[in-house]
Design an enzyme around this catalytic site. Structure first.
Site, mmCIF file in Angstrom:
data_model
loop_
_atom_site.group_PDB
_atom_site.id
_atom_site.type_symbol
_atom_site.label_atom_id
_atom_site.label_comp_id
_atom_site.label_asym_id
_atom_site.label_seq_id
_atom_site.Cartn_x
_atom_site.Cartn_y
_atom_site.Cartn_z
ATOM 1 N N LYS A 200 0.856 -1.174 0.000
ATOM 2 C CA LYS A 200 0.000 0.000 0.000
ATOM 3 C C LYS A 200 0.898 1.231 0.000
ATOM 4 O O LYS A 200 1.692 1.442 0.921
ATOM 5 C CB LYS A 200 -0.889 -0.004 1.234
ATOM 6 C CG LYS A 200 -1.748 1.238 1.358
ATOM 7 C CD LYS A 200 -2.739 1.104 2.488
ATOM 8 C CE LYS A 200 -3.607 2.346 2.598
ATOM 9 N NZ LYS A 200 -4.611 2.195 3.650
ATOM 10 N N ARG A 210 -10.986 9.654 2.270
ATOM 11 C CA ARG A 210 -10.889 10.301 3.590
ATOM 12 C C ARG A 210 -12.075 11.247 3.807
ATOM 13 O O ARG A 210 -12.501 11.455 4.945
ATOM 14 C CB ARG A 210 -9.535 11.016 3.724
ATOM 15 C CG ARG A 210 -8.380 10.003 3.764
ATOM 16 C CD ARG A 210 -7.008 10.646 3.837
ATOM 17 N NE ARG A 210 -5.960 9.632 3.650
ATOM 18 C CZ ARG A 210 -4.671 9.907 3.501
ATOM 19 N NH1 ARG A 210 -4.251 11.162 3.519
ATOM 20 N NH2 ARG A 210 -3.800 8.934 3.325
ATOM 21 N N LYS A 224 1.034 9.934 5.856
ATOM 22 C CA LYS A 224 1.205 8.555 6.339
ATOM 23 C C LYS A 224 2.523 7.969 5.848
ATOM 24 O O LYS A 224 2.673 6.752 5.749
ATOM 25 C CB LYS A 224 0.001 7.709 5.898
ATOM 26 C CG LYS A 224 -1.345 8.268 6.396
ATOM 27 C CD LYS A 224 -2.528 7.326 6.174
ATOM 28 C CE LYS A 224 -3.817 7.927 6.748
ATOM 29 N NZ LYS A 224 -4.982 7.017 6.617
ATOM 30 N N GLU A 240 7.774 -6.776 1.195
ATOM 31 C CA GLU A 240 6.507 -6.668 1.924
ATOM 32 C C GLU A 240 5.647 -7.921 1.729
ATOM 33 O O GLU A 240 5.065 -8.439 2.676
ATOM 34 C CB GLU A 240 5.723 -5.433 1.454
ATOM 35 C CG GLU A 240 6.237 -4.101 1.989
ATOM 36 C CD GLU A 240 5.864 -3.865 3.451
ATOM 37 O OE1 GLU A 240 5.237 -4.735 4.076
ATOM 38 O OE2 GLU A 240 6.222 -2.784 3.970
ATOM 39 N N LYS A 255 -2.271 -1.478 -3.912
ATOM 40 C CA LYS A 255 -3.115 -0.287 -3.844
ATOM 41 C C LYS A 255 -2.271 0.972 -3.947
ATOM 42 O O LYS A 255 -1.244 1.028 -3.266
ATOM 43 C CB LYS A 255 -3.841 -0.352 -2.501
ATOM 44 C CG LYS A 255 -4.709 0.821 -2.173
ATOM 45 C CD LYS A 255 -5.324 0.583 -0.837
ATOM 46 C CE LYS A 255 -6.065 1.842 -0.435
ATOM 47 N NZ LYS A 255 -6.429 1.820 0.943
ATOM 48 N N SER A 281 -10.299 5.609 -4.439
ATOM 49 C CA SER A 281 -11.257 6.709 -4.547
ATOM 50 C C SER A 281 -10.799 7.810 -5.506
ATOM 51 O O SER A 281 -11.613 8.355 -6.258
ATOM 52 C CB SER A 281 -11.511 7.297 -3.156
ATOM 53 O OG SER A 281 -10.304 7.742 -2.570
ATOM 54 N N TYR A 320 -15.123 1.180 -6.919
ATOM 55 C CA TYR A 320 -16.401 1.850 -6.648
ATOM 56 C C TYR A 320 -17.336 1.731 -7.846
ATOM 57 O O TYR A 320 -18.517 2.022 -7.741
ATOM 58 C CB TYR A 320 -16.156 3.316 -6.261
ATOM 59 C CG TYR A 320 -15.286 3.406 -5.018
ATOM 60 C CD1 TYR A 320 -15.842 3.234 -3.753
ATOM 61 C CD2 TYR A 320 -13.904 3.589 -5.109
ATOM 62 C CE1 TYR A 320 -15.057 3.263 -2.620
ATOM 63 C CE2 TYR A 320 -13.100 3.614 -3.979
ATOM 64 C CZ TYR A 320 -13.680 3.454 -2.734
ATOM 65 O OH TYR A 320 -12.902 3.454 -1.603
HETATM 66 C C1 PBG Z 1 -7.222 3.430 5.579
HETATM 67 C C2 PBG Z 1 -7.649 3.174 4.201
HETATM 68 C C3 PBG Z 1 -7.521 4.082 3.164
HETATM 69 C C4 PBG Z 1 -8.102 3.507 2.050
HETATM 70 C C5 PBG Z 1 -8.559 2.225 2.410
HETATM 71 N N1 PBG Z 1 -8.257 2.033 3.765
HETATM 72 C C6 PBG Z 1 -7.007 5.464 3.159
HETATM 73 C C7 PBG Z 1 -5.714 5.776 3.705
HETATM 74 O O1 PBG Z 1 -4.828 4.922 3.863
HETATM 75 O O2 PBG Z 1 -5.533 6.949 4.020
HETATM 76 C C8 PBG Z 1 -8.192 4.185 0.718
HETATM 77 C C9 PBG Z 1 -9.206 3.682 -0.229
HETATM 78 C C10 PBG Z 1 -9.553 4.631 -1.320
HETATM 79 O O3 PBG Z 1 -8.933 5.698 -1.503
HETATM 80 O O4 PBG Z 1 -10.501 4.307 -2.043
HETATM 81 N N2 PBG Z 1 -6.739 2.469 6.359
#
Ligand code: PBG
Length: 330
Positions: A200, A210, A224, A240, A255, A281, A320
């Site tokens: 990720k 968010r 993050k 990983e 991701k 998203s 989505y």
């Molecule tokens: C948080 C989490 C995130 C997403 C899924 N789980 C956001 C982040 O890490 O800030 C993002 C999914 C998306 O953007 O559709 N644990």
């Protein structure tokens, strides 16, 4: 006599639809799709998300109706994310493992109401913390790994108890797969699967998510970067994945999706393990925005973007657009 030139004509196999359909190497199938769903408290409630047109936060009863309808047209899995009220957030995300919490209720009610659908539950603290981080902070505002894991283990166990088929740690703490796996085993959840967000990236494509879980204000201008991966890195993704598989992960998540096709491909080449890709998203929002302007054809670019992830090696895709694609494939 005319020279027989050329011997090979690549265009022969592109000449018409049946031929193209028969020689196609990769396809998008209805069973490849997982719909992310945002859950809110209450009854008969549905809320718009400005940065994600046509995606809604839903109370559990509405979500059940939606999931039933999608299951009828082929949906095999839902990924649940909670959006809880600000007053239930604290610095340690302790609401995350409340047996009567929103997620736990959502999991158990959906499990009862919809047969034969995989329920994937997000394991991370960001929807639950006042500061919007996926882990807890020490006095210097560093995210502390091992203390966070203790909470994640409780959260994952509470999801398994509620009936989650797959728990999906998306937090990127070190060692959490091992800790979650051993606690699942200890509590006889032998069949609960772990979908590890092993790869990720600390991506700028998560903004609309968010907004959806209402953690944007909480995280503010922080980031993050100390736990999610640096997007300059490729080989690190192999380490990983190796680690999370050795710790007991069943499925690996990559991701975001389209900006990271090289990574999906690399992992698919090196490991014999199911890979899920997440069209996040921000990818969704970009496609929606160009489509609304009629600058690109929404349906066509959605299908192309999802097939590219299949081609790279994804077994399934969180998107989505799942609900739209299922309707189009009907
Ligand atoms: C948080 C989490 C995130 C997403 C899924 N789980 C956001 C982040 O890490 O800030 C993002 C999914 C998306 O953007 O559709 N644990």
């Amino acid at each position: 006599m005319k020279k027989s030139f050329p011997n090979i004509r690549m265009r022969r196999l592109r000449a018409n639809n049946p031929i193209r359909n028969l020689v196609r190497e990769n396809n998008l199938f209805k069973y490849d799709l997982i719909q992310p769903i945002f859950i809110i408290d209450g009854k008969n409630k549905i809320e718009k998300i400005t940065s994600m047109p046509n995606i809604y936060r839903m109370s559990i009863d509405i979500a059940i109706k939606e999931i039933k309808a999608l299951h009828k047209i082929g949906l095999q899995g839902v990924a649940l994310f909670p959006c809880i009220s600000e007053r239930n957030k604290d610095n340690n995300g302790s609401e995350s493992y409340n047996a009567d919490g929103l997620m736990q209720k959502a999991i158990s009610h959906i499990k009862k109401a919809v047969k034969d659908i995989a329920i994937i539950s997000d394991v991370a603290l960001d929807p639950y913390t006042k500061h919007g981080q996926d882990g807890i902070l020490d006095s210097k505002k560093n995210i502390v790994n091992d203390e966070t894991i203790e909470i994640l283990v409780k959260q994952a166990l509470s999801h398994a108890e509620a009936g989650a088929d797959i728990v999906a740690p998306s937090d990127m703490m070190d060692g959490r797969i091992k800790a979650i796996r051993s606690s699942l085993e200890k509590n006889s959840f032998f069949d609960t699967k772990i979908l590890s967000y092993a790869v990720k990236y600390s991506s700028n494509f998560y903004g609309p998510f968010r907004d959806a879980v209402k953690s944007s204000k909480n995280i503010g201008t922080a980031n993050k970067d100390t736990y999610q991966m640096d997007y300059g890195n490729e080989s690190e993704s192999i380490r990983e994945v190796e680690l999370d598989l050795s710790e007991g992960a069943d499925i690996i998540m990559v991701k975001p999706g389209m900006p990271y096709l090289d990574i999906i491909k690399k992992i698919n080449d090196q490991f014999n393990v199911p890979i899920f890709a997440y069209q996040v998203s921000g990818e969704y929002a970009m496609i929606k925005a160009v489509s609304q302007k009629n600058w690109l054809d929404e349906k066509k670019i959605v299908m192309e973007s999802l097939l590219s992830m299949k081609r790279a090696g994804a077994n399934a895709i969180l998107t989505y657009f799942a609900k739209d694609v299922l309707a189009w494939l009907k």
